[in-house]
Enzyme design. Structure first.
Site, PDB file in Angstrom:
ATOM      1  N   CYS A 119       2.351  -5.941 -24.418  1.00  0.00           N
ATOM      2  CA  CYS A 119       2.436  -5.505 -22.999  1.00  0.00           C
ATOM      3  C   CYS A 119       3.359  -5.890 -21.988  1.00  0.00           C
ATOM      4  CB  CYS A 119       0.976  -5.381 -22.633  1.00  0.00           C
ATOM      5  SG  CYS A 119       0.439  -7.129 -22.310  1.00  0.00           S
ATOM      6  N   HIS A 144       0.854  -1.113  -0.145  1.00  0.00           N
ATOM      7  CA  HIS A 144       0.211  -0.031   0.115  1.00  0.00           C
ATOM      8  C   HIS A 144       0.922   1.095   0.036  1.00  0.00           C
ATOM      9  CE1 HIS A 144      -3.306  -2.404   0.503  1.00  0.00           C
ATOM     10  NE2 HIS A 144      -3.263  -2.722   1.792  1.00  0.00           N
ATOM     11  N   ASN A 189       6.466 -11.696 -20.712  1.00  0.00           N
ATOM     12  CA  ASN A 189       6.818 -12.099 -19.460  1.00  0.00           C
ATOM     13  C   ASN A 189       6.654 -13.508 -19.457  1.00  0.00           C
ATOM     14  OD1 ASN A 189       7.242  -9.356 -19.233  1.00  0.00           O
ATOM     15  ND2 ASN A 189       5.258  -9.191 -17.867  1.00  0.00           N
ATOM     16  N   ASP A 190       5.360 -13.993 -19.913  1.00  0.00           N
ATOM     17  CA  ASP A 190       5.041 -15.422 -19.870  1.00  0.00           C
ATOM     18  C   ASP A 190       5.646 -16.077 -20.989  1.00  0.00           C
ATOM     19  OD1 ASP A 190       3.966 -15.866 -17.395  1.00  0.00           O
ATOM     20  OD2 ASP A 190       2.246 -14.767 -17.938  1.00  0.00           O
ATOM     21  N   GLU A 220       0.768 -15.540 -24.795  1.00  0.00           N
ATOM     22  CA  GLU A 220       1.936 -15.453 -24.134  1.00  0.00           C
ATOM     23  C   GLU A 220       2.158 -17.063 -23.698  1.00  0.00           C
ATOM     24  OE1 GLU A 220       0.681 -13.576 -20.447  1.00  0.00           O
ATOM     25  OE2 GLU A 220      -1.442 -14.281 -20.523  1.00  0.00           O
ATOM     26  N   ARG A 232      10.351 -17.055 -14.631  1.00  0.00           N
ATOM     27  CA  ARG A 232      10.357 -15.873 -14.696  1.00  0.00           C
ATOM     28  C   ARG A 232      10.792 -15.175 -13.361  1.00  0.00           C
ATOM     29  NH1 ARG A 232       4.353 -13.467 -16.181  1.00  0.00           N
ATOM     30  NH2 ARG A 232       4.657 -11.645 -14.782  1.00  0.00           N
TER      31      ARG A 232
HETATM   32  C1  PEP Z   1       3.152 -10.886 -19.506  1.00  0.00           C
HETATM   33  O1  PEP Z   1       2.914 -12.333 -19.298  1.00  0.00           O
HETATM   34  O2  PEP Z   1       3.925 -10.412 -20.467  1.00  0.00           O
HETATM   35  C2  PEP Z   1       2.144  -9.933 -18.929  1.00  0.00           C
HETATM   36  C3  PEP Z   1       1.951  -8.980 -19.457  1.00  0.00           C
HETATM   37  O3  PEP Z   1       1.393 -10.502 -18.052  1.00  0.00           O
HETATM   38  P1  PEP Z   1       1.843 -10.815 -16.512  1.00  0.00           P
HETATM   39  O4  PEP Z   1       3.160 -10.150 -16.455  1.00  0.00           O
HETATM   40  O5  PEP Z   1       0.645  -9.833 -15.570  1.00  0.00           O
HETATM   41  O6  PEP Z   1       1.600 -12.236 -16.330  1.00  0.00           O
HETATM   42 MG    MG Z   2       1.489 -13.175 -18.304  1.00  0.00          MG
END
Ligand code: PEP
Ligand code: MG
Length: 580
Positions: free
Chosen positions: A506, A193, A458-459, A435, A469
């Protein structure tokens, strides 16, 4: 005294230099008094009175914060009310007053300490998060029992940097914002927070410093470097000078951004791409706008489900989505449906412990199985779509059947709303996050079912390279520039374009500025990343020619290792005379 640097977790960027105000060690002088039988009922009444007074105070704060900072921040205080209504704690105190015949504040402090000790030992994130709520409310009740007023934060006469074990929501709520120029806390992570509040107030902050409350004395001068997550205690004159100039630089950088933000994100030869921001809280939309975002490319919604015992209601979610949609005016806002699992656990939804949570019952898999939970969110998104340019996307799609099923649930919710005569955008754009490698490789099939793709690198990287990760031991293998990752990205973009849909990114890779030229050359239509990185991405894109970026991408696809790809990307930036 020698200067000392302590490293913590960066919570909100910027530099602050000033005197500290240490909030910890709030020293309640609680005496032990023996009571006679006659005064017992009076003492219990006094305890109940203090509870009632505390509840009134918290409700007032909740109202104030909801009005000033949004409903979600106000909701934090619902957890406080829950603590106040915890019958186990209350009965424990009352029972002890009766049995031990000791004054209420002494018993209460004992019980409170016992709770805190027991909870601190539990290996449950939800309960540990509750600890700060319990101690925050506990202090209020004690103050009311003792008849003392609240501490220093409510009445600040000069600028200070606040140092605390943890800064509770009610601390942040009562402080005089103008005079708090920085925060530093012992505990807390990036999404605590305190960190979230600091970010939305745009106050430089470092959290998770572990020992900061023990390292400083009241009145000490310290430096907060919120961008790098460092605190410098008792800085030398030279260090202060260095940070004064860094502070100026940061301010100048920030104000340059405002000048820059109206310029289009377009290459020299006219290729226009969309720059969007990733957010987790509605308040962050403001920072997205000031950093030149033309939309929200990823609104993660897990935050609504975290740190609470119940599930977020349709109404609560509707208000949050609507707020962001309205804040972004006509710009698109892409809401990602609940992506729980992996490293995002929600304690109120009894999810069984799994051997491989990243490969387990998560995200869209969970939502399709628990349509009761999924539908509440879909209703909220659809209702909010009447108030702005909302789009939505599903996380963790692995194949077309899953996508078709998710769309069927969406259609059924649309039917429900139609019957209820509730307005929404019937043509709301729906996307799939790509992803998982299986989705990337079948993206030509998936493209027929959606309006856009958003690549979640990311995934995607963790599944393509089989690298957890979150595991720092194998972090060296987590390579966004790996030829396999580039090939997957190219496949996704080409398939999307062939089907006539646009494709964004993203994942964090969209903000990896060394690779911006490459992604541009591969044909990415939208880059979505943290607001603070957007201007850098824009600067690179505006210095580049698309036809050159395309050539670089072709060359990169012929290389054998991530290192070679990175070197090529770095060289192309050097050729542009861009320093990163
Ligand atoms: C991703 O996996 O790239 C993504 C944007 O989602 P998160 O990081 O929330 O898994
Ligand atoms: Mg993801």
């Amino acid at each position: 005294m020698i200067e000392r640097v302590i490293k913590g977790i960066p919570a909100a960027p910027g530099v602050a230099i000033g005197k500290v105000l240490v909030l910890d060690g709030e020293d309640f002088r609680v005496n032990k008094r023996k009571l006679d039988d006659k005064s017992l009922s009076q003492e219990i009444k006094r305890f109940r009175g203090a509870l009632l007074k505390t509840k009134k105070e918290i409700l007032e704060i909740k109202q104030k914060i909801s009005a000033e900072m949004g409903l979600e921040h106000g909701e934090i205080f619902s957890a406080h009310i829950l603590v106040l209504e915890d019958t186990m704690l209350i009965d424990d105190v009352i029972g002890k007053i009766k049995n031990e015949k000791i004054n209420a504040e002494y018993i209460f402090l004992e019980v409170l300490k016992k709770y805190i000790r027991t909870f601190a030992k539990l290996d449950d994130e939800y309960i540990r998060e509750r600890l700060s709520d319990i101690s925050d409310v506990g202090k209020r009740i004690l103050r009311n029992l003792l008849g003392t007023t609240s501490h220093a934060l409510s009445n600040l006469k000069e600028e200070v940097i606040v140092i605390s074990g943890d800064l509770s929501p009610s601390d942040t709520a009562t402080m005089h914002r103008k005079n708090v120029i920085g925060f530093a806390t012992d505990i807390g992570g990036r999404t605590s927070h305190t960190a979230i509040m600091a970010k939305s107030l745009e106050i430089p902050a470092v959290v998770g410093l572990e020992t900061i409350t023990r390292e400083v004395e009241p009145g000490d001068v310290i430096i907060i470097d919120g961008s790098n997550g460092e605190v410098i205690i008792r800085p030398e004159k030279e260090t202060i000078k260095k940070y004064e100039s860094l502070k100026l630089k940061f301010k100048k950088f920030e104000s340059n951004l405002t000048k820059f933000k109206h310029l289009p994100c377009q290459t020299i030869d006219g290729r226009r791409v969309v720059l969007a921001a990733n957010i987790e809280l509605p308040e962050e939309a403001t920072s997205a706008v000031t950093h030149g975002a033309e939309g929200i490319g990823l609104f993660r919604t897990e935050y609504f489900y975290m740190n609470r015992k119940d599930l977020p209601t349709e109404e609560e979610q509707f208000h949050a989505y609507k707020t962001v949609a309205q804040k972004m005016v006509s710009h698109p806002v892409i809401i990602r449906t609940l992506d729980l699992g992996g490293d995002k656990f929600l304690s109120q939804l009894e999810i069984p412990h799994e051997m491989n949570p990243y490969l387990g019952w998560r995200a869209i898999r969970f939502c399709l199985a628990r349509q009761d939970v999924f539908k509440v969110q879909l209703r909220a998104i659809l209702r909010a779509s009447a108030y702005g340019n909302l789009k939505m996307m599903y996380p963790m799609i692995s194949g077309v059947e899953e996508l078709i099923q998710a769309n069927q649930v969406l259609e059924s919710v649309k039917e429900e709303l139609k019957k209820e005569k509730i307005s929404f955008n019937k043509d709301i754009e729906v996307g799939a996050m790509i992803e998982i490698p299986s989705a990337a490789l079948t993206s030509n099939i998936l493209a027929r079912e959606v309006d856009f793709f958003s690549i979640g690198t990311n995934d995607l990287i963790q599944y393509a390279l089989a690298v957890d990760r979150a595991n720092e031991k194998i972090a060296y293998l987590y390579e966004p520039a790996h030829p396999a990752v580039l090939k997957l990205i190219k496949t996704i973009i080409d398939n999307a374009h062939e089907a006539g849909i646009w494709v964004g990114m993203c994942g964090e890779m969209a903000g990896d500025i060394i690779l911006t030229v490459l992604l541009l050359g591969l044909g990415l239509d939208e880059f979505s990343t943290s607001p603070i990185i957007l201007p850098e991405v824009k600067r690179i894109i505006r210095s580049m020619e698309y036809f050159k970026a395309k050539k670089i991408a072709v060359k990169a696809l012929s290389l054998s290792t991530a290192k070679e790809v990175e070197n090529l990307a770095k060289k192309s930036l050097e050729d542009l005379k861009i320093k990163v």
